[in-house]
Design an enzyme around this catalytic site. Sequence first.
Site: not given
Ligand code: TDX
Length: 349
Positions: A31, A131-133, A156, A160, A185, A212, A289, A291
């Site tokens: 899309k 996804t593993d989530e 999300y 899924k 991931n 972080v 939230p 997490h």
């Molecule tokens: O700016 C950030 N700071 C931070 O600390 C972001 C963007 C994330 N994080 C943390 C949150 C998570 O613990 O890092 C970790 C990774 O975050 P994401 O990159 O957003 O991935 P996550 O939420 O783990 O989900 C990912 O893995 C499973 C993918 O986005 C999903 O699409 C996949 O299904």
Amino acid sequence: MLVTGGAGFIGSALIRYLIKETNNTVINVDKLTYAGHLENLEPIENSDHYHFEQVDICEYEAMKEIFRSYKPDAIMHLAAESHVDRSIDGSVEFIRTNIVGTHNLLEVAKEYYLGLADQKKKQFRFLHVSTDEVYGELGEVGFFKETTPYDPRSPYSASKASSDHLVRAWYHTYDLPVLITNCSNNYGPYQFPEKLIPVVILKALQGKDIPVYGSGENVRDWLYVDDHARALYKVLEEGAVGETYNIGGHNEKQNIEVVETICSILDNVQPQDDDKLYKEQITFVTDRPGHDWRYAIDASKIEEKLGWKPEETFDSGIKKTVQWYLSNIDWCQAVTENNYGLERLGAGG
Ligand code: TDX
């Protein structure tokens, strides 16, 4: 071969792999949302084996027409809204694309499949990429296995999980020959700069705070995207119909470790003028939230049954990834222009 979501991060890696390493003809149905970019396919876009159709998987008639005209032997379904933080801010598109879109695709695929001759029916596959989530979160120990009960916790992951259930239902009820994969991931070139690794690289290079979430101790299990692409094709070709395969990279890391590793690679390859270290930009911000604490995949089934193993270690993969972003700053600007300025998403409130 029909690939949905082929202009996204994982979908484009898969298509580059299919065109370069196999003889398949690929129809990319995408899309082109904010996260889908045809630039990701430039390395293969002139191949005679590659076709692109800009279609939303929720459109029944358009998807039916694509099946009618291309007559695919298989479908690899990757089209999805994928960013947890965005799903916290608004879930509508996640429900629509991930659940309604998958349902639509299953219906179209089922009608097409029922009309195939017996020989073609035997070959047809519907591979659903997930996804593993869907398994929820882990504590300090343990791994997600294919038999782990579903326990999704974000909008999300719940969307899924719903799509996985629908795919299994179409297998049991209509004999549609499905396969499901659940991966950890992903990281690597062409990842849209909203996920942790590209966000850290770009914020560092821009001299901005590197956000972080929470304590930085949450654990993710990192899989290099090209290893994932190989695994998906292996499951499609050799996987047993109706089965699920977990795909992981054996690379469990705390987020803070990942962030510090990126900072020290940048200190080496792109030192700052005033000898400041990139890690000085690390800033702990309000937690996401709900997490999830830890994800870790037990990938022994795909290793033992199909002989797949990740080739990339985190050390080699993250160096390649940082180098790719440094060489492709133009791509980052092009894909985020007018739609995303790396601002914090999903902070709640
Ligand atoms: O700016 C950030 N700071 C931070 O600390 C972001 C963007 C994330 N994080 C943390 C949150 C998570 O613990 O890092 C970790 C990774 O975050 P994401 O990159 O957003 O991935 P996550 O939420 O783990 O989900 C990912 O893995 C499973 C993918 O986005 C999903 O699409 C996949 O299904």
